[in-house]
Design a protein around this motif. Structure first.
Motif, PDB file in Angstrom:
ATOM      1  N   VAL A 171       4.669  -1.620 -10.199  1.00  0.00           N
ATOM      2  CA  VAL A 171       3.385  -1.743  -9.570  1.00  0.00           C
ATOM      3  C   VAL A 171       3.655  -1.914  -7.908  1.00  0.00           C
ATOM      4  CG1 VAL A 171       1.178  -3.048  -8.767  1.00  0.00           C
ATOM      5  CG2 VAL A 171       1.877  -2.427 -11.264  1.00  0.00           C
ATOM      6  N   ALA A 172       3.130  -1.255  -7.046  1.00  0.00           N
ATOM      7  CA  ALA A 172       3.616  -1.223  -5.647  1.00  0.00           C
ATOM      8  C   ALA A 172       2.316  -1.994  -4.807  1.00  0.00           C
ATOM      9  CB  ALA A 172       3.622   0.139  -5.136  1.00  0.00           C
ATOM     10  N   GLY A 173       1.050  -2.326  -5.577  1.00  0.00           N
ATOM     11  CA  GLY A 173       0.083  -2.867  -5.043  1.00  0.00           C
ATOM     12  C   GLY A 173      -1.228  -2.063  -5.523  1.00  0.00           C
ATOM     13  N   TYR A 174      -2.271  -2.447  -4.586  1.00  0.00           N
ATOM     14  CA  TYR A 174      -3.566  -1.837  -5.208  1.00  0.00           C
ATOM     15  C   TYR A 174      -4.393  -1.027  -4.200  1.00  0.00           C
ATOM     16  CZ  TYR A 174      -3.462  -4.839  -9.383  1.00  0.00           C
ATOM     17  OH  TYR A 174      -2.928  -5.281 -10.578  1.00  0.00           O
ATOM     18  N   GLU A 175      -4.954   0.146  -4.340  1.00  0.00           N
ATOM     19  CA  GLU A 175      -5.172   0.902  -3.198  1.00  0.00           C
ATOM     20  C   GLU A 175      -6.670   1.318  -3.086  1.00  0.00           C
ATOM     21  OE1 GLU A 175      -2.135   4.244  -2.701  1.00  0.00           O
ATOM     22  OE2 GLU A 175      -3.818   5.390  -2.815  1.00  0.00           O
ATOM     23  N   ALA A 183      -9.482  -6.379  -4.080  1.00  0.00           N
ATOM     24  CA  ALA A 183     -10.362  -6.859  -3.247  1.00  0.00           C
ATOM     25  C   ALA A 183      -9.888  -6.638  -1.856  1.00  0.00           C
ATOM     26  CB  ALA A 183     -10.725  -8.308  -3.563  1.00  0.00           C
ATOM     27  N   THR A 184      -8.862  -7.088  -1.509  1.00  0.00           N
ATOM     28  CA  THR A 184      -8.238  -6.882  -0.107  1.00  0.00           C
ATOM     29  C   THR A 184      -8.276  -5.421   0.473  1.00  0.00           C
ATOM     30  OG1 THR A 184      -7.029  -9.079  -0.587  1.00  0.00           O
ATOM     31  CG2 THR A 184      -6.495  -7.912   1.464  1.00  0.00           C
ATOM     32  N   ALA A 185      -7.769  -4.643  -0.404  1.00  0.00           N
ATOM     33  CA  ALA A 185      -7.878  -3.083  -0.073  1.00  0.00           C
ATOM     34  C   ALA A 185      -9.072  -2.809   0.283  1.00  0.00           C
ATOM     35  CB  ALA A 185      -7.125  -2.357  -1.088  1.00  0.00           C
TER      36      ALA A 185
END
Lengths: 467, 107
Positions: free
Chosen positions: A314-318, A398-400
């Motif tokens: 996982v590289a983050g959320y998009e 949520a931040t993305a």
């Protein structure tokens, strides 16, 4: 383990014929092409079910790229044809990424088809997923090697992986054939392994076997009409002969030789677990109008067998947004518009959300202008219409999305300097923010030393009986 | 003859991933004269590719296959396949900068 009378099939042979119906399982092919391949004398049907080519999502999640319906259609044709002819069916890299659950998913499809068609056979499932513990132990033992351009493997990278698979060669497949398997469903394997396995098991030389396998690994791609169906390849002691399954399609020396270039960094050398195929001395000769004879392929056995690893983390959320621009004044200055939007977006994100530039990533891509090539694009003339894709990545969804919402007014209304009115652009969706969930990245480009059969890969046998 | 770009001279130019960490470009020429023109020293070499693709020349591999009238170029992907800033999942459109390469006049 099953010891059966079929063991006599595994004696040394002078030639082995393999039908490769399609480059990737689920791609579809005419039923009669498989029948034609069997009539040519096929000893096995081999097909590759996977690839990294569609990106890291599939290994990260274990999802198959191809729909179950498409897999079922292809497998129904192959399974019934193979059982009728009494020859093995070999499927590798099941469910795209070849994780263990993908092999079991494929086994479920095969058992369901077998019930419908009232088929009875011995099935082998071969698993190639690797635990982080296995890889970390090898790392400690100095048995992990980086492939260019990767650097040394770090333990933290291994621990980040959602899934790790090892690409098996022919050995586990050949062992399953030896044990009497009629249907072999394997996890991740080299693209060539399913084709080379039977020929190598029957004592044919490695040069022709691996070169033949590389030639046909994409099915009809080595022919004049890749869409017409697969190919039939016959491997013998001095070389191999390949022909298309569609009678209206041809292989030519150029189409066959050119396939060594396809998706290969080096057109003459290709590494397999047990060594390296060298095609630099190979000759390609037309045999009649439709087939090609290849001789002179060499194989250099490696002093240490190695298994290539693939890992996805996982590289983050998009979150993404898409807006269309058709106004010629904006389009004449699209590069300026994008620069201003990018600058104001980052200012606002840092001010409003208190984030540092290292906490998130954004990218604006202007489709219709230079989205595909970026700064490499040789033609930056004024576009007629542009679709701007905003990509945002952060450590949580949520931040993305919050960042994409901050970008929303600019994507909707940003004017160029000197404009006296506030323009509005064409959002594609409501809400404009599209949440993509977790996104993945390939993080392994390394090999692990392989001591041989019994290591890294696990095989199970079961009798599928539908009297 | 006035200058031409490689894309109009070549029979086929294509690009593709060679695994998630490499990109490979294939150029096929239709005849020996075109192959000689494109293979001439200084036309299509590591320095040319380094300039067109903004990658270090030392990482670029160029293969010449006269029997196929083909030139193959491979180099590490500037961004790994499918990573956040990757613009081309299969690297299938990365041949365009090479196709725009201006060739010296044909002899």
């Amino acid at each position: 383990m099953i010891l059966s009378a079929k063991a006599s099939d595994m004696t040394v042979a002078d030639r082995v014929g393999v039908v490769v119906p399609v480059g990737m399982l689920g791609g579809g092919f005419p039923r009669q092409t498989v029948k034609r391949g069997i009539a040519l004398g096929a000893d096995a049907i081999a097909v590759d079910g996977g690839s990294t080519d569609s990106g890291p999502y599939y290994l990260g999640t274990g999802m198959a790229r191809t729909s179950e319906a498409a897999i079922r259609r292809d497998m129904q044709i192959l399974l019934t044809a193979a059982r009728e002819a009494g020859i093995p069916l070999i499927v590798t890299s099941c469910a795209t990424a070849g994780i263990d659950a993908g092999v079991d998913w494929m086994a479920g499809i095969v058992e369901s088809i077998a019930r419908d068609e009232r088929l009875t056979f011995t099935m082998a499932t071969i698993y190639s997923e690797q635990s982080a513990a296995t890889v970390l132990a090898a790392l400690d033992a100095g048995q992990i090697t980086a492939l260019p351009p990767a650097g040394s493997l770090r333990a933290s990278t291994v621990l980040r992986c959602a899934h790790i698979v090892g690409l098996m060669g022919h050995e586990p497949i050949a062992a399953a054939l030896d044990a009497g398997a009629d249907v072999i469903l394997a996890g991740r394997a080299t693209d060539t392994a399913p084709v080379a396995a039977l020929a190598l098991r029957r004592g044919l030389p490695a040069g022709p076997a691996w070169h033949a396998a590389k030639t046909v690994e994409c099915g009809g791609l080595c022919t004049t009409d890749p869409r017409s169906g697969g190919v039939y390849v016959q491997i013998d002691r001095t070389g191999f002969t390949v022909e298309p399954l569609d009678p209206h399609t041809s292989c030519t020396p150029a189409t066959v030789a050119a396939h060594m270039l396809y998706e290969n960094a080096d057109p003459f050398r290709m590494r397999e677990p047990s060594g390296t195929l060298d095609t630099s001395q190979a000759t390609y000769t037309a045999c009649g109008d439709r087939s090609v004879r290849v001789e002179g392929s060499q194989f250099e056995k490696a002093s240490q067998a190695t298994i290539k690893l693939e890992g996805s983390a996982v590289a983050g959320y998009e979150t993404v947004s898409i807006v269309g621009i058709r106004d010629p004044h904006i389009l004449a200055n699209i590069s300026t518009w994008l620069d201003i939007l990018d600058g104001t977006l980052n200012d606002h994100v840092q001010t409003l959300l208190g984030l540092d530039r290292s906490d998130y990533e954004t990218q604006l891509r202007a489709y219709g202008y230079n989205a595909v090539l970026g700064s490499l694009d040789p033609d930056l003339s004024t576009p007629r219409e542009v679709g701007v894709l905003l990509k945002v990545r952060a450590s949580d969804q949520a931040t993305a999305t919050a960042i994409a919402k901050i970008a929303n007014p600019g994507l909707n209304h940003l004017p160029l300097p000197g404009m006296t009115h506030m323009p509005s652009f064409a959002f594609a969706t409501s809400p404009a923010e599209i949440e993509r969930g977790p996104v993945y990245e390939f993080v392994l480009n390394h090999t692990i030393d392989w001591a041989g059969p019994g290591e890294l890969f696990r095989t199970e046998f079961r009798e599928v009986a539908n009297a | 003859m006035r200058d031409q770009v490689l894309g109009t001279v070549a029979e086929l130019i294509r690009s593709k991933n060679a695994g998630p960490f490499w990109i490979t470009l294939d150029v096929f020429l239709a005849n020996d004269a075109d192959y000689r023109r494109v293979s001439a020293p200084g036309v299509l070499d590591e320095a040319t590719i380094a300039r067109l693709y903004q990658v270090p020349a030392g990482q670029i591999r160029v293969f010449r296959l006269p029997s196929l009238r083909a030139i193959k170029i491979s180099f590490p992907r500037p961004t790994p396949q499918g990573s956040f800033t990757d613009r081309d999942m299969h690297a299938g459109q990365q041949h365009i900068p090479l196709a725009a390469l201006r060739l010296p006049p044909a002899p």
